[in-house]
Design an enzyme around this catalytic site. Structure first.
Site, PDB file in Angstrom:
ATOM      1  CE  LYS A 176      56.285  52.229  -7.319  1.00 42.35           C
ATOM      2  NZ  LYS A 176      55.271  53.019  -8.019  1.00 42.35           N
TER       3      LYS A 176
ATOM      4  CG  LEU B  57      51.725  49.493  -7.208  1.00 43.26           C
ATOM      5  CD1 LEU B  57      52.657  48.548  -7.958  1.00 43.26           C
ATOM      6  CD2 LEU B  57      52.407  50.828  -7.019  1.00 43.26           C
TER       7      LEU B  57
ATOM      8  CD  GLU C 101      46.697  51.349  -9.949  1.00 41.46           C
ATOM      9  OE1 GLU C 101      47.174  51.620  -8.837  1.00 41.46           O
ATOM     10  OE2 GLU C 101      47.255  50.592 -10.756  1.00 41.46           O
TER      11      GLU C 101
ATOM     12  CE1 TYR D 184      57.611  52.266 -11.468  1.00 43.32           C
ATOM     13  CE2 TYR D 184      58.114  53.997  -9.892  1.00 43.32           C
ATOM     14  CZ  TYR D 184      57.237  53.382 -10.766  1.00 43.32           C
ATOM     15  OH  TYR D 184      55.972  53.898 -10.928  1.00 43.32           O
TER      16      TYR D 184
HETATM   17  N1  PDD Z   1      53.525  55.794  -7.884  1.00 43.98           N
HETATM   18  N2  PDD Z   1      49.274  53.059  -8.238  1.00 43.98           N
HETATM   19  C1  PDD Z   1      50.208  53.342  -9.173  1.00 43.98           C
HETATM   20  C2  PDD Z   1      49.937  52.986 -10.589  1.00 43.98           C
HETATM   21  C3  PDD Z   1      51.411  53.974  -8.801  1.00 43.98           C
HETATM   22  O1  PDD Z   1      52.344  54.250  -9.727  1.00 43.98           O
HETATM   23  C4  PDD Z   1      51.616  54.331  -7.431  1.00 43.98           C
HETATM   24  C5  PDD Z   1      52.880  54.984  -6.964  1.00 43.98           C
HETATM   25  C6  PDD Z   1      50.605  54.014  -6.501  1.00 43.98           C
HETATM   26  C7  PDD Z   1      50.750  54.342  -5.033  1.00 43.98           C
HETATM   27  O2  PDD Z   1      51.685  53.505  -4.424  1.00 43.98           O
HETATM   28  P1  PDD Z   1      52.475  53.920  -3.107  1.00 43.98           P
HETATM   29  O3  PDD Z   1      51.471  54.330  -2.098  1.00 43.98           O
HETATM   30  O4  PDD Z   1      53.188  52.679  -2.713  1.00 43.98           O
HETATM   31  O5  PDD Z   1      53.395  55.038  -3.501  1.00 43.98           O
HETATM   32  C8  PDD Z   1      49.459  53.372  -6.938  1.00 43.98           C
HETATM   33  C9  PDD Z   1      54.863  56.248  -7.588  1.00 43.98           C
HETATM   34  C10 PDD Z   1      54.933  57.139  -6.401  1.00 43.98           C
HETATM   35  C11 PDD Z   1      55.514  56.789  -8.836  1.00 43.98           C
HETATM   36  O6  PDD Z   1      55.320  56.169  -9.877  1.00 43.98           O
HETATM   37  O7  PDD Z   1      56.246  57.779  -8.785  1.00 43.98           O
END
Ligand code: PDD
Length: 283
Positions: A147, A204, A180, A33
């Site tokens: 992801k 991620l 993270e 996703y």
């Molecule tokens: N989450 N690390 C993890 C484990 C994440 O699930 C996310 C994002 C990020 C930040 O990534 P980005 O800056 O590309 O949004 C880091 C999304 C927003 C979610 O699961 O809803």
């Protein structure tokens, strides 16, 4: 304005959308996703998100029947139809529909889901006052760069955070390394240096993380992608986490330990402003 769903070419409301109980996303969490933030009708960093989606697909041995251009067009059309200007675009691609069997046939056709929703309200106090986070042992798998919609460990960690009155949970490996958070990347600022975990299979590759690093460097801040441990985290002058929806969130407490002077520091504020300027300039 209407929140909308696109499902394999069908467009309608959340209430009316239907998918088979044999969808492998539903049975196995077998899918990938993306979450894309839309500012004033313009999706932010679409190319980065679609590239990461393609990388996730390749990593789970899924061949996508849609090009990035097609996916961007489906999402853009849905966004325009919804009429929502401050939106969140969610793209989910599951392996497809098949009788439940762990192994998958090579010819299985993926199911494409896109939704457009209003961005959730974020309390301004989160930025002005900062938030608390909790530590959690790193109990996720070794493919955190994908992801994946298999999010049970993130769900548990985030739920534990919520129960503790915290905004996030940060994962700490057995050797003390901080990776993270459950749904965001984490940064510390100490000794005039900004640190965040390097891009590898343990995190991620966050898109907000990428532009925050860019914003920090253009502000003349020494920003390094290097591992740090939980002792460094607790001793940091400033801590913040980043993600597509909340952007840059100052952390003032980790478990029962106060960070810095217990209020958001000048660097996180400067970086958030820098990030806002950068994303307003259009990426
Ligand atoms: N989450 N690390 C993890 C484990 C994440 O699930 C996310 C994002 C990020 C930040 O990534 P980005 O800056 O590309 O949004 C880091 C999304 C927003 C979610 O699961 O809803």
């Amino acid at each position: 304005m209407q929140e909308l769903v696109y499902l394999n070419g069908w467009i309608g409301s959340f209430e009316d959308s239907l998918i088979s109980v044999n969808d492998r996303g539903y049975n196995f969490g077998d899918g990938i996703y993306e979450v894309i933030r839309v500012y004033n009708g313009v999706p932010f960093a679409v190319a980065d998100h679609l590239e990461r989606l393609e990388n996730s697909a390749a990593a789970i041995e899924m061949s996508l029947p849609w090009s990035k251009t097609q996916l961007a067009m489906f999402a853009e059309d849905l966004l325009v139809q919804s009429g929502i200007r401050e939106a969140m675009i969610y793209i989910q691609i599951s392996r497809g529909t098949a009788h439940r069997d762990h192994h998958f046939a090579p010819q299985i056709k993926p199911n494409l889901l896109i939704t457009v929703r209003q961005v959730p309200d974020i309390a301004p106090a989160m930025y002005t006052d900062g938030v608390k986070i909790i530590t959690q042992p790193e109990f996720r798998w070794q493919l955190c760069h994908i992801k994946s919609i298999s999010l049970l460990s993130s769900v548990l960690a985030k739920n534990r955070a919520a129960k503790a009155g915290a905004a996030e949970a940060v994962f700490v490996m057995d050797d003390g390394t901080v990776t993270e958070c459950s749904a965001s990347n984490i940064f510390i600022y100490s000794n005039n240096t900004l640190l965040t975990h390097p891009v590898n299979n343990r995190i991620l590759n966050g898109i907000t993380r990428k532009y925050v690093l860019q914003a920090a460097r253009s502000l003349g801040i020494n920003a390094r992608e290097e591992t740090f441990n939980v002792t460094d985290l607790l001793a940091a002058n400033e801590v913040f986490f980043t993600g597509s929806v909340a952007e840059v969130v100052p952390v003032i407490k980790v478990d029962d330990h106060i960070i810095g002077s217990g209020v958001p520091g000048p660097v996180v504020r400067q970086i958030h402003t820098g990030f806002t300027t950068l994303r307003n300039s259009g990426v």
